[in-house]
Design an enzyme around this catalytic site. Structure first.
Site, PDB file in Angstrom:
ATOM      1  N   PHE A  36       0.832  -1.201   0.000  1.00 13.73           N
ATOM      2  CA  PHE A  36       0.000   0.000   0.000  1.00 13.73           C
ATOM      3  C   PHE A  36       0.870   1.255   0.000  1.00 13.73           C
ATOM      4  O   PHE A  36       1.777   1.388   0.817  1.00 13.73           O
ATOM      5  CB  PHE A  36      -0.901  -0.017   1.231  1.00 13.73           C
ATOM      6  CG  PHE A  36      -1.875   1.116   1.329  1.00 13.73           C
ATOM      7  CD1 PHE A  36      -2.872   1.269   0.390  1.00 13.73           C
ATOM      8  CD2 PHE A  36      -1.798   2.034   2.372  1.00 13.73           C
ATOM      9  CE1 PHE A  36      -3.788   2.303   0.476  1.00 13.73           C
ATOM     10  CE2 PHE A  36      -2.704   3.069   2.482  1.00 13.73           C
ATOM     11  CZ  PHE A  36      -3.703   3.205   1.519  1.00 13.73           C
ATOM     12  N   SER A 104       3.750  -6.654   2.547  1.00 15.15           N
ATOM     13  CA  SER A 104       2.799  -5.838   3.299  1.00 15.15           C
ATOM     14  C   SER A 104       1.368  -6.081   2.796  1.00 15.15           C
ATOM     15  O   SER A 104       0.879  -7.199   2.838  1.00 15.15           O
ATOM     16  CB  SER A 104       3.195  -4.361   3.186  1.00 15.15           C
ATOM     17  OG  SER A 104       2.540  -3.577   4.150  1.00 15.15           O
ATOM     18  N   MET A 105       0.677  -5.042   2.288  1.00 18.71           N
ATOM     19  CA  MET A 105      -0.664  -5.259   1.757  1.00 18.71           C
ATOM     20  C   MET A 105      -0.642  -6.258   0.610  1.00 18.71           C
ATOM     21  O   MET A 105      -1.591  -7.044   0.425  1.00 18.71           O
ATOM     22  CB  MET A 105      -1.287  -3.947   1.275  1.00 18.71           C
ATOM     23  CG  MET A 105      -2.692  -4.133   0.702  1.00 18.71           C
ATOM     24  SD  MET A 105      -3.439  -2.643  -0.007  1.00 18.71           S
ATOM     25  CE  MET A 105      -2.601  -2.561  -1.604  1.00 18.71           C
ATOM     26  N   ASP A 205       9.948  -3.504  12.731  1.00 17.92           N
ATOM     27  CA  ASP A 205       9.104  -3.017  11.634  1.00 17.92           C
ATOM     28  C   ASP A 205       8.286  -1.858  12.172  1.00 17.92           C
ATOM     29  O   ASP A 205       7.517  -2.023  13.117  1.00 17.92           O
ATOM     30  CB  ASP A 205       8.198  -4.152  11.145  1.00 17.92           C
ATOM     31  CG  ASP A 205       7.378  -3.794   9.919  1.00 17.92           C
ATOM     32  OD1 ASP A 205       7.078  -2.596   9.708  1.00 17.92           O
ATOM     33  OD2 ASP A 205       7.011  -4.727   9.169  1.00 17.92           O
ATOM     34  N   HIS A 235      10.664  -2.452   7.486  1.00 17.08           N
ATOM     35  CA  HIS A 235       9.467  -2.938   6.793  1.00 17.08           C
ATOM     36  C   HIS A 235       9.722  -3.338   5.337  1.00 17.08           C
ATOM     37  O   HIS A 235       9.328  -4.417   4.903  1.00 17.08           O
ATOM     38  CB  HIS A 235       8.361  -1.883   6.852  1.00 17.08           C
ATOM     39  CG  HIS A 235       7.077  -2.342   6.238  1.00 17.08           C
ATOM     40  ND1 HIS A 235       6.351  -3.397   6.741  1.00 17.08           N
ATOM     41  CD2 HIS A 235       6.407  -1.914   5.135  1.00 17.08           C
ATOM     42  CE1 HIS A 235       5.273  -3.593   5.989  1.00 17.08           C
ATOM     43  NE2 HIS A 235       5.295  -2.710   5.003  1.00 17.08           N
TER      44      HIS A 235
END
Length: 260
Positions: A36, A104-105, A205, A235
């Protein structure tokens, strides 16, 4: 009719054709989804590494990314998931087996894909997956999204000096709200995930808290399940100090789960 916005040169998608690998000459594809407010730039080095091994690779640009955060605010979970589905189907049409991966997303999107497509997904690799958050301020998103367009961005959480993710400097709230609603469906469908799963998770993160990883490990039905902790990355680990670990171990994982 609105003219399409120009795409950042760092946000161009990446695609590579598969070449026959292994004794039986199978064609193996790997789909990699960015996160994202990020862009394909966070995944292209990974994709190029796999392409160099003969795998077909798709690193799509998710709708609303690589242009402006205002455009992203017009996009929703269904738009991003639709793009991932299209990339998967295109790979599947030209490959014998397909492995999916995401950051992530993007990890949440490919987990949903694995839940929906079952045995069509040969394996899953996720990096700092996001399917949940413990942040309390998100509880105000249903109201804030109508009052405030964006919050400060979450891009460039990278420990390695002088590395740029090329993500947005603002986080669009309507899009963020849609993402979190999408997470609810992902979490509900995690027990449907049966494919082999390799999870890379950074020890530190600043974007995604450990709750996502715990939920995934506790909920999926995969019997082949591995968690790898990255000690030297934040991250965006695909561009960080542990990037070589992700590249090498994911390639080994693809070889193993596809039998090539």
């Amino acid at each position: 009719m609105e003219r399409p916005l120009p795409i950042s040169p760092y946000a161009e998608p990446f695609y590579a054709d598969a070449t026959p690998t292994g004794a039986d000459g199978q064609r193996i594809g790997v789909l990699l989804s960015h996160g994202f407010t990020g862009s394909p730039a966070s995944m292209v080095p990974w994709g190029k590494h796999l392409a160099g091994l003969g795998y077909g690779v798709a690193v799509p640009r998710l709708p609303g990314h690589g242009t402006t955060w205002q455009e992203l605010n017009k996009c929703r979970w269904a738009d991003w998931y639709g793009e991932v589905q299209r990339a998967f189907d295109k790979l599947g049409a030209n490959c014998d087996q397909v492995v999916v991966g995401g950051l992530s997303m993007g990890a949440g999107l490919v987990l949903q894909l694995a839940a929906d497509r079952g045995r069509d997904v040969a394996g899953i690799v996720v990096v700092n997956p996001a399917v949940h958050t413990q942040r309390k301020d998100v509880l105000a998103l249903p109201v804030l999204q109508h009052v405030v367009g964006s919050f400060p961005g979450i891009a460039n959480d990278i420990k390695k000096p002088d590395v740029e993710e090329h993500g947005y400097t603002r986080t669009p709230l309507k899009a963020a709200r849609s993402m979190m609603l999408g997470w609810k469906q992902v979490r509900a469908d995690l027990p449907k995930v049966t494919s082999p799963l390799l999870m890379f998770r950074s020890a530190e993160d600043h974007v995604v808290d450990p709750s996502s990883g715990r939920i995934i490990l506790a909920s999926v039905s995969s019997r082949d399940l591995t968690e790898r902790i990255l000690e030297h990355s934040y991250h965006v680990a695909t561009l960080d100090n542990d990037a070589s670990v992700i590249l090498e171990e994911s390639a080994d994982f693809v070889r193993r789960v596809t039998g090539t």
